[in-house]
Scaffold this motif. Structure first.
Motif, PDB file in Angstrom:
ATOM      1  N   UNK A  59      26.900 -82.986  -0.784  1.00 47.37           N
ATOM      2  CA  UNK A  59      28.227 -83.646  -1.263  1.00 47.37           C
ATOM      3  C   UNK A  59      28.154 -84.410  -2.714  1.00 47.37           C
ATOM      4  N   UNK A  60      28.294 -83.671  -3.769  1.00 45.45           N
ATOM      5  CA  UNK A  60      28.300 -84.490  -4.929  1.00 45.45           C
ATOM      6  C   UNK A  60      29.854 -84.652  -5.420  1.00 45.45           C
ATOM      7  N   UNK A  61      30.383 -85.819  -4.903  1.00 45.28           N
ATOM      8  CA  UNK A  61      31.959 -86.197  -5.289  1.00 45.28           C
ATOM      9  C   UNK A  61      32.918 -85.216  -4.868  1.00 45.28           C
ATOM     10  N   UNK A  62      32.732 -84.201  -4.114  1.00 47.33           N
ATOM     11  CA  UNK A  62      33.460 -83.213  -3.496  1.00 47.33           C
ATOM     12  C   UNK A  62      33.131 -81.776  -3.838  1.00 47.33           C
ATOM     13  N   UNK A  63      32.251 -81.720  -4.608  1.00 49.37           N
ATOM     14  CA  UNK A  63      31.437 -80.444  -5.010  1.00 49.37           C
ATOM     15  C   UNK A  63      30.265 -80.259  -3.723  1.00 49.37           C
ATOM     16  N   UNK A  64      30.411 -79.341  -2.940  1.00 47.77           N
ATOM     17  CA  UNK A  64      29.711 -79.328  -1.771  1.00 47.77           C
ATOM     18  C   UNK A  64      28.827 -78.028  -1.786  1.00 47.77           C
ATOM     19  N   UNK A  65      27.518 -78.091  -1.409  1.00 50.06           N
ATOM     20  CA  UNK A  65      26.993 -77.154  -1.508  1.00 50.06           C
ATOM     21  C   UNK A  65      26.069 -77.278  -0.071  1.00 50.06           C
ATOM     22  N   UNK A  66      26.090 -75.986   0.754  1.00 51.47           N
ATOM     23  CA  UNK A  66      25.126 -76.047   2.070  1.00 51.47           C
ATOM     24  C   UNK A  66      24.252 -74.888   2.155  1.00 51.47           C
ATOM     25  N   UNK A  67      23.180 -75.109   2.877  1.00 53.97           N
ATOM     26  CA  UNK A  67      22.164 -74.048   3.043  1.00 53.97           C
ATOM     27  C   UNK A  67      21.864 -74.384   4.639  1.00 53.97           C
ATOM     28  N   UNK A  68      21.835 -72.941   5.140  1.00 51.64           N
ATOM     29  CA  UNK A  68      21.644 -73.152   6.485  1.00 51.64           C
ATOM     30  C   UNK A  68      22.784 -73.794   7.390  1.00 51.64           C
ATOM     31  N   UNK A  69      22.669 -73.972   8.822  1.00 53.93           N
ATOM     32  CA  UNK A  69      23.818 -74.563   9.588  1.00 53.93           C
ATOM     33  C   UNK A  69      23.341 -75.754  10.360  1.00 53.93           C
ATOM     34  N   UNK A  70      24.011 -76.530  10.914  1.00 52.56           N
ATOM     35  CA  UNK A  70      23.324 -77.691  11.628  1.00 52.56           C
ATOM     36  C   UNK A  70      22.838 -76.961  13.013  1.00 52.56           C
ATOM     37  N   UNK A  71      21.972 -77.320  13.525  1.00 57.16           N
ATOM     38  CA  UNK A  71      21.419 -77.085  14.873  1.00 57.16           C
ATOM     39  C   UNK A  71      22.658 -76.809  16.107  1.00 57.16           C
ATOM     40  N   UNK A  72      22.705 -75.886  16.599  1.00 54.77           N
ATOM     41  CA  UNK A  72      23.492 -75.363  17.650  1.00 54.77           C
ATOM     42  C   UNK A  72      25.142 -75.165  17.165  1.00 54.77           C
ATOM     43  N   UNK A  73      25.089 -75.238  15.816  1.00 53.18           N
ATOM     44  CA  UNK A  73      26.469 -74.854  15.447  1.00 53.18           C
ATOM     45  C   UNK A  73      26.356 -73.508  14.461  1.00 53.18           C
ATOM     46  N   UNK A  74      27.388 -72.728  14.417  1.00 53.24           N
ATOM     47  CA  UNK A  74      27.570 -71.705  13.706  1.00 53.24           C
ATOM     48  C   UNK A  74      27.832 -71.755  12.040  1.00 53.24           C
ATOM     49  N   UNK A  75      28.483 -73.015  11.743  1.00 49.73           N
ATOM     50  CA  UNK A  75      28.908 -73.210  10.405  1.00 49.73           C
ATOM     51  C   UNK A  75      28.943 -74.808  10.360  1.00 49.73           C
ATOM     52  N   UNK A  76      29.179 -75.272   9.018  1.00 52.17           N
ATOM     53  CA  UNK A  76      29.400 -76.872   8.670  1.00 52.17           C
ATOM     54  C   UNK A  76      30.901 -76.720   8.769  1.00 52.17           C
ATOM     55  N   UNK A  77      31.432 -77.980   9.012  1.00 49.10           N
ATOM     56  CA  UNK A  77      32.846 -78.174   8.884  1.00 49.10           C
ATOM     57  C   UNK A  77      33.185 -78.887   7.432  1.00 49.10           C
TER      58      UNK A  77
END
Lengths: 98, 312
Positions: free
Chosen positions: B170-188
């Motif tokens: 999270x760079x000041x609101x610009x958010x990039x994700x790779x993979x998902x948290x363990x046990x979760x199907x997505x980031x919120x």
């Protein structure tokens, strides 16, 4: 003949020869001019039977302004209201204007 | 068993946060430290507020060919590509107009009364002479890469940290994700309400990026009126948009970053066509007045709060 007489005779001879040669040359040119001219070749008239030109293709009538249609593969997005947002726990990453 | 590691710091004039799930906490923390260091080195290269930065030197050598670093070459190439893709709406050459609006120093140091009236003075970025390694800025052109570097950095850092495990950058609101948290199907990821109310939405993000552009932050009011940092290259003035914010979702943060601004700048009647011109782009539009709307792909990621649950 002394030297003067010899010189005078030579000059007369040269002069007379020059005049005679010029007159003879001019006469030869004037009297028979065609002898020096090349004959212009005569091209025999020919005729070639060309194949017949095919008729122009038949064209569809030009569209009128009213009938022109522009089609595009781009589908413009439709916008819908967002569903009600849930309460968000503290610490959840948040996107925000930067 | 994975460990959640997290790091927050300030850089590029904003707050930053890295979250990763690593096989061991110590290794994860070291990776986050290295990522912070990398972020700071990028800032040192691209900041217009650091006199020794490569960008500052580039802006100082107007009219002269300058050989640039590999990072600068990549960003300039992307910026030119996006300048053309957005029909000129993304234009890093608006710096003279941004400074004329008063943003001639870091945001924390802005003098609200420093805005100067006058006609637009910026050159168009398309006039940049660029052969892939050497750049020459024509007379009158000065560049601000603030509209693209954060997104580009988010992609770079996310790729770097993805070797550790699932990651959110999270760079000041610009958010990039790779993979998902363990046990979760997505980031919120929550969407900030420009009116400072509860979150406008909560999105489920499995991969890719989200960026928001808004006129409600980085704005100031002085003798010349209210100004903000989003300059419309067509007028040379802070944009007068019917939108207060645009949230853009795209597989690449750099694209989301650039297009969030451009969608906000675009006129309402041409906005849908602009969005359609960027494959993979989904948006949420937050109007100055009225209800927020989104495209199908954005709505599909929204968590429906009708059940009164709490998004965590």
């Amino acid at each position: 003949m002394n030297k003067k007489e010899i010189g005078s005779a030579l000059r007369r001879g040269v002069l007379a020869g020059t005049i005679a040669g010029s007159v003879a040359g001019f006469a030869a040119f004037a009297v028979a001019p065609a002898n020096g001219d090349a004959k212009v070749p005569q091209i025999a008239p020919t005729s070639v039977d060309l194949p017949p030109v095919p008729p122009p293709p038949s064209l569809a009538p030009l569209p009128t302004v009213g009938s022109v249609q522009v089609t595009t593969s781009v589908t413009l997005p439709a916008f819908q209201p967002l569903p009600p947002a849930p309460a968000v726990a503290a610490g959840v990453p948040t996107t925000r204007g930067s | 068993m994975t460990e959640r590691v997290e790091r927050t710091f300030r850089a590029m004039g904003t707050s930053m946060r890295f979250i990763a799930y690593a096989a061991d906490a110590a290794g994860g923390q070291r990776a986050l430290e290295a990522a912070e260091e990398r972020t700071r080195s990028i800032e040192a290269r691209f900041s217009r507020f650091i006199a020794s930065s490569e960008l500052s030197r580039l802006n100082a050598f107007v009219g002269s060919p300058v050989a640039v670093s590999r990072d600068m070459a990549e960003v300039l190439g992307l910026a030119l590509e996006q300048h053309h893709a957005t029909g000129g709406l993304f234009d890093p050459a608006i710096l003279p107009d941004l400074e004329r609006a008063g943003y001639d120093r870091t945001f924390d140091e802005i003098d609200p009364d420093a805005a100067r009236p006058g006609p637009s003075a910026h050159a168009t970025f398309a006039d940049l002479e660029w052969d892939g390694r050497t750049v020459r800025t024509p007379h009158g052109m000065r560049i601000d890469l603030g509209g693209i570097v954060k997104g580009w950095t988010a992609d770079r850092i996310a790729d770097q940290l993805a070797r550790v495990g699932p990651v959110l950058v999270d760079l000041g609101g610009d958010i990039a994700v790779r993979g998902t948290p363990p046990g979760e199907s997505a980031w919120t990821v929550a969407v900030e309400d420009p009116a400072a109310g509860p979150a406008l939405a909560a999105l489920r993000v499995t991969t890719g990026a989200i960026a928001t552009s808004g006129t409600y932050r980085r704005r100031w009011t002085g003798a010349a009126g209210t100004m903000h940092h989003l300059i419309d290259p067509r007028t040379g003035r802070p944009a007068a948009s019917d939108l207060v914010a645009v949230v853009a979702l795209h597989p690449r943060a750099v694209i989301a970053d650039v297009w969030a601004k451009c969608v906000l700048l675009e006129r309402p009647q041409r906005r849908a066509a602009l969005i359609a011109a960027c494959p993979g782009l989904e948006v949420i539009l937050v109007p100055v007045s009225g209800i927020p709307v989104g495209t199908g792909g954005a709505l599909a990621r929204c968590i429906d709060g009708s059940a009164n649950g709490v998004a965590a």
